[in-house]
Scaffold this motif. Structure first.
Motif, PDB file in Angstrom:
ATOM      1  N   VAL A  95       8.865   8.925  61.826  1.00  0.00           N
ATOM      2  CA  VAL A  95      10.233   8.561  61.432  1.00  0.00           C
ATOM      3  C   VAL A  95      11.105   8.399  62.676  1.00  0.00           C
ATOM      4  CG1 VAL A  95      12.322   9.406  60.274  1.00  0.00           C
ATOM      5  CG2 VAL A  95      10.109   9.562  59.124  1.00  0.00           C
ATOM      6  N   TRP A  96      10.891   9.207  63.704  1.00  0.00           N
ATOM      7  CA  TRP A  96      11.728   9.134  64.904  1.00  0.00           C
ATOM      8  C   TRP A  96      11.632   7.796  65.630  1.00  0.00           C
ATOM      9  CZ3 TRP A  96      10.034  14.760  65.763  1.00  0.00           C
ATOM     10  CH2 TRP A  96      11.030  15.631  65.289  1.00  0.00           C
ATOM     11  N   PRO A  97      10.427   7.297  65.986  1.00  0.00           N
ATOM     12  CA  PRO A  97      10.397   5.977  66.630  1.00  0.00           C
ATOM     13  C   PRO A  97      10.898   4.855  65.721  1.00  0.00           C
ATOM     14  CG  PRO A  97       8.171   6.744  66.154  1.00  0.00           C
ATOM     15  CD  PRO A  97       9.083   7.903  65.940  1.00  0.00           C
ATOM     16  N   ALA A  98      10.678   4.996  64.395  1.00  0.00           N
ATOM     17  CA  ALA A  98      11.162   3.961  63.474  1.00  0.00           C
ATOM     18  C   ALA A  98      12.684   3.915  63.447  1.00  0.00           C
ATOM     19  CB  ALA A  98      10.609   4.218  62.076  1.00  0.00           C
ATOM     20  N   THR A  99      13.313   5.073  63.381  1.00  0.00           N
ATOM     21  CA  THR A  99      14.780   5.103  63.372  1.00  0.00           C
ATOM     22  C   THR A  99      15.344   4.729  64.733  1.00  0.00           C
ATOM     23  OG1 THR A  99      14.669   7.494  63.807  1.00  0.00           O
ATOM     24  CG2 THR A  99      14.948   6.798  61.526  1.00  0.00           C
ATOM     25  N   ALA A 119      15.472   1.022  65.107  1.00  0.00           N
ATOM     26  CA  ALA A 119      16.470   0.385  64.232  1.00  0.00           C
ATOM     27  C   ALA A 119      17.885   0.868  64.510  1.00  0.00           C
ATOM     28  CB  ALA A 119      16.110   0.654  62.768  1.00  0.00           C
ATOM     29  N   ARG A 120      18.098   1.544  65.646  1.00  0.00           N
ATOM     30  CA  ARG A 120      19.390   2.200  65.874  1.00  0.00           C
ATOM     31  C   ARG A 120      20.547   1.223  66.020  1.00  0.00           C
ATOM     32  NH1 ARG A 120      16.562   1.729  70.422  1.00  0.00           N
ATOM     33  NH2 ARG A 120      17.571   1.407  72.453  1.00  0.00           N
ATOM     34  N   TYR A 121      20.309  -0.005  66.494  1.00  0.00           N
ATOM     35  CA  TYR A 121      21.386  -0.971  66.681  1.00  0.00           C
ATOM     36  C   TYR A 121      21.408  -2.039  65.576  1.00  0.00           C
ATOM     37  CZ  TYR A 121      21.542   1.032  71.378  1.00  0.00           C
ATOM     38  OH  TYR A 121      21.635   1.898  72.456  1.00  0.00           O
ATOM     39  N   THR A 122      20.562  -1.875  64.577  1.00  0.00           N
ATOM     40  CA  THR A 122      20.455  -2.868  63.506  1.00  0.00           C
ATOM     41  C   THR A 122      21.302  -2.436  62.318  1.00  0.00           C
ATOM     42  OG1 THR A 122      18.166  -3.277  64.199  1.00  0.00           O
ATOM     43  CG2 THR A 122      18.851  -4.170  62.068  1.00  0.00           C
ATOM     44  N   PRO A 123      22.067  -3.342  61.710  1.00  0.00           N
ATOM     45  CA  PRO A 123      22.881  -2.985  60.545  1.00  0.00           C
ATOM     46  C   PRO A 123      22.015  -2.401  59.431  1.00  0.00           C
ATOM     47  CG  PRO A 123      23.497  -5.142  61.366  1.00  0.00           C
ATOM     48  CD  PRO A 123      22.271  -4.749  62.120  1.00  0.00           C
TER      49      PRO A 123
END
Length: 338
Positions: free
Chosen positions: A158-162, A165-169
């Motif tokens: 979950v950590w690398p996935a989030t 996506a940190r700058y994606t709406p």
């Protein structure tokens, strides 16, 4: 009575495959339905299609499984053991479905065979060969190891996935996650067919060996087709009680965590079926991966009471089915030909 026992084994093997698809395969799309990546109708059709393909291809691995799994004595004694194991697994599967509890069909089957083999020894006959290794490598170790690997791996991924996506709406993240999750749901259904199709095909091959109808060097086409067809029909029938438990009752789940859980589950199952030839429970893998991904969020909502109930059923599965297999084999023993 050999012909009668063989017919009953085929009948209950088909019932076992149907129940397997009914209980487990629809769970492969439970998260995709929960996050609205798929509608229930499309999800079930997708699961049925890929489950059929996986189960049909599983015959290629079933020969290896049947030789490395267990051996049963020839004649009515071996058929009685197979029949008792199948009946106990079917009864337990229906009961856990009624309770909405995801449990392993493989663990139920191996437990039932172990109990029936013990009954044969009690009656002075041969037991089930290789059952000690089977119980160790197909019940005890998977029960302890695979859920831990699934939970920890999904939690960590979950950590690398989030982070990616940190700058994606958020709406874009959800949309992309749902598309990936739809693909992942098909992969899990395909892996389920590969994994669980092997067990039913192996049981039927053991029945053919016990009744003297084959030498075990090839897999009859009807065995693969019967297994695939019954798994698929069971999937189409839809066992939504267990799907509802996985998708809605255990933990809060968003599309990103849903695709992480399903992608990781499919990788574990495919590796076990193709790479390691190791029987891994689809139910255990999907359930614990869902818990792992759902637990890694700022405000996790995990139904701990339900989780503890599920874990208790996992422990009870081989114990209860072994006891049922023992009783059934003893009850059927007077019907065997001398």
């Amino acid at each position: 009575m050999t012909g009668v026992f063989f017919t009953l084994v085929v009948l209950f093997a088909g019932t076992f495959a149907f129940l397997n698809g009914f209980r487990d395969a629809s769970a492969s799309v439970a998260l995709a339905v929960r996050t609205r990546a798929l509608t229930p109708t499309v999800g079930v059709l997708l699961a049925a299609l890929f489950n059929f393909i996986g189960a049909a291809l599983s015959a290629a691995f079933a020969l290896t499984v049947s030789h490395a799994w267990v051996t049963v004595p020839s004649g009515d004694g071996g058929l009685t053991i197979l029949l008792s194991g199948l009946i106990s697994a079917v009864i337990w599967g229906v009961y856990t479905w009624r309770r909405g509890i995801p449990s392993s069909s493989t663990h139920a089957l191996v437990g039932g065979l172990a109990g029936a083999g013990l009954a044969s020894l009690v009656l002075g006959g041969p037991g089930v060969g290789g059952v000690d290794n089977s119980m160790l490598f197909q019940v005890v170790l998977p029960l302890l190891i695979s859920p831990i690997i699934a939970f920890v791996g999904a939690y960590l991924l979950v950590w690398p996935a989030t982070w990616a996506a940190r700058y994606t709406p958020p709406n874009v993240v959800n949309s992309r996650s749902r598309r990936i999750q739809a693909v992942a749901a098909g992969a899990v259904a395909f892996a389920h067919g590969l994994q669980d199709g092997q067990r039913t095909s192996a049981i039927l091959l053991l029945a053919l060996l016990a009744s003297g109808q084959t030498d075990g060097t090839s897999m009859p086409m009807w065995v693969a087709l019967l297994t695939a067809a019954m798994l698929t029909v069971g999937t189409l029938a839809g066992g939504w009680r267990i799907s509802h438990t996985i998708g809605y009752r255990m933990a809060r789940m968003d599309p990103l965590r849903g695709f992480v859980a399903q992608i990781y589950s499919s990788l574990i199952l495919l590796l076990g079926a193709i790479g390691l030839h190791w029987p891994i429970s689809t139910t255990h893998t999907v359930t614990t991966a869902t818990l792992g991904a759902g637990s890694n969020q700022p405000f996790p909502e995990t139904n701990r009471r339900l989780v503890l109930r599920i874990l208790s059923f996992w422990v009870l599965t081989p114990i209860v089915t072994a006891a049922a297999g023992l009783v059934l084999a003893l009850a059927l023993s007077p019907l065997r030909s001398s």
